[in-house]
Scaffold this motif. Sequence first.
Motif, PDB file in Angstrom:
ATOM      1  N   UNK A  57      10.262   2.406  -3.646  1.00  0.00           N
ATOM      2  CA  UNK A  57       9.773   3.512  -2.820  1.00  0.00           C
ATOM      3  C   UNK A  57       8.850   3.003  -1.713  1.00  0.00           C
ATOM      4  N   UNK A  58       8.155   1.871  -1.951  1.00  0.00           N
ATOM      5  CA  UNK A  58       7.263   1.309  -0.942  1.00  0.00           C
ATOM      6  C   UNK A  58       7.988   0.344  -0.010  1.00  0.00           C
ATOM      7  N   UNK A  72       4.921  -1.287  10.395  1.00  0.00           N
ATOM      8  CA  UNK A  72       3.605  -1.773  10.795  1.00  0.00           C
ATOM      9  C   UNK A  72       2.670  -0.610  11.150  1.00  0.00           C
ATOM     10  N   UNK A  73       3.201   0.431  11.780  1.00  0.00           N
ATOM     11  CA  UNK A  73       2.369   1.597  12.089  1.00  0.00           C
ATOM     12  C   UNK A  73       1.886   2.279  10.806  1.00  0.00           C
ATOM     13  N   UNK A  74       2.769   2.367   9.821  1.00  0.00           N
ATOM     14  CA  UNK A  74       2.390   2.993   8.544  1.00  0.00           C
ATOM     15  C   UNK A  74       1.293   2.177   7.859  1.00  0.00           C
ATOM     16  N   UNK A  75       1.434   0.862   7.849  1.00  0.00           N
ATOM     17  CA  UNK A  75       0.430   0.020   7.193  1.00  0.00           C
ATOM     18  C   UNK A  75      -0.904   0.078   7.929  1.00  0.00           C
ATOM     19  N   UNK A  76      -0.876   0.124   9.261  1.00  0.00           N
ATOM     20  CA  UNK A  76      -2.111   0.246  10.038  1.00  0.00           C
ATOM     21  C   UNK A  76      -2.773   1.598   9.781  1.00  0.00           C
ATOM     22  N   UNK A  77      -1.967   2.650   9.691  1.00  0.00           N
ATOM     23  CA  UNK A  77      -2.501   3.983   9.394  1.00  0.00           C
ATOM     24  C   UNK A  77      -3.129   4.014   8.004  1.00  0.00           C
ATOM     25  N   UNK A  78      -2.449   3.405   7.011  1.00  0.00           N
ATOM     26  CA  UNK A  78      -2.983   3.373   5.646  1.00  0.00           C
ATOM     27  C   UNK A  78      -4.285   2.588   5.567  1.00  0.00           C
ATOM     28  N   UNK A  79      -4.427   1.563   6.385  1.00  0.00           N
ATOM     29  CA  UNK A  79      -5.647   0.752   6.400  1.00  0.00           C
ATOM     30  C   UNK A  79      -6.705   1.331   7.339  1.00  0.00           C
ATOM     31  N   UNK A  80      -6.418   2.484   7.961  1.00  0.00           N
ATOM     32  CA  UNK A  80      -7.319   3.152   8.896  1.00  0.00           C
ATOM     33  C   UNK A  80      -7.676   2.245  10.072  1.00  0.00           C
ATOM     34  N   UNK A 123      -0.185  -5.563   2.757  1.00  0.00           N
ATOM     35  CA  UNK A 123       0.932  -4.622   2.706  1.00  0.00           C
ATOM     36  C   UNK A 123       1.999  -4.929   3.747  1.00  0.00           C
ATOM     37  N   UNK A 124       1.605  -5.416   4.909  1.00  0.00           N
ATOM     38  CA  UNK A 124       2.594  -5.753   5.939  1.00  0.00           C
ATOM     39  C   UNK A 124       3.471  -6.906   5.475  1.00  0.00           C
ATOM     40  N   UNK A 125       2.882  -7.880   4.801  1.00  0.00           N
ATOM     41  CA  UNK A 125       3.656  -9.017   4.294  1.00  0.00           C
ATOM     42  C   UNK A 125       4.370  -8.681   2.990  1.00  0.00           C
ATOM     43  N   UNK A 126       3.682  -8.007   2.096  1.00  0.00           N
ATOM     44  CA  UNK A 126       4.185  -7.826   0.741  1.00  0.00           C
ATOM     45  C   UNK A 126       5.341  -6.862   0.601  1.00  0.00           C
ATOM     46  N   UNK A 127       5.455  -5.912   1.501  1.00  0.00           N
ATOM     47  CA  UNK A 127       6.495  -4.904   1.358  1.00  0.00           C
ATOM     48  C   UNK A 127       7.772  -5.242   2.105  1.00  0.00           C
ATOM     49  N   UNK A 132       5.687 -13.284   6.774  1.00  0.00           N
ATOM     50  CA  UNK A 132       4.468 -14.080   6.651  1.00  0.00           C
ATOM     51  C   UNK A 132       3.637 -13.979   7.930  1.00  0.00           C
ATOM     52  N   UNK A 133       2.339 -14.087   7.779  1.00  0.00           N
ATOM     53  CA  UNK A 133       1.449 -14.145   8.928  1.00  0.00           C
ATOM     54  C   UNK A 133       1.479 -15.565   9.458  1.00  0.00           C
TER      55      UNK A 133
END
Length: 176
Positions: A57-58, A72-80, A123-127, A132-133
């Motif tokens: 689901x993630x 990336x937008x979702x992860x940035x939003x989740x991290x505020x 989250x950006x890398x793991x999902x 990788x960064x």
Amino acid sequence: MSTRQTLYLLMVLVAAALGGRFWAVGNYERWENALSTHKEKDKQIFESVEDLVVRRSKFSIADGEQGFLTHFQKQAHNARMGSVTTKPKSRERSGWVDKTFTIEFEKEDARFRRSQIVNFLFNAEGLVPRMRTTSLSLRPASGGKRSKQIPSGAEREDDWRITDLVLTQRSPRSKN
């Protein structure tokens, strides 16, 4: 039938009953152990399935540029961390394809705490598989634009500016 024969017959029946009891008790214990083992394995399988359902689901399903931008937008939003834009590039080599994403934040003077940065990167890398960064540059937000000096002291702010962030996904080249 004589009493002696009756006695022998009863002794054989008692011996057969004792043998049958030992056989039944041994099999019962074996069946109970097998049943409890089966229940434990079922529980492990159920937990694995639940874990996979949560992971799926993630998981970012879209593989195109728009899918990565949304991820990336979702992860940035989740991290505020506000809104982000990505600049994708693709480079093919002999055995693989590198998709490089340069992440830029909407606000040029955006300040982030280390926990926000870690949350976003994790989250950006793991999902996304094989993400990788490859480049990350931070500077303290308390100094000027060119300041790279970290203020000393225990009461310093935990605010950082991200000057450069690049994530890369390396995938094997399809053999079509």
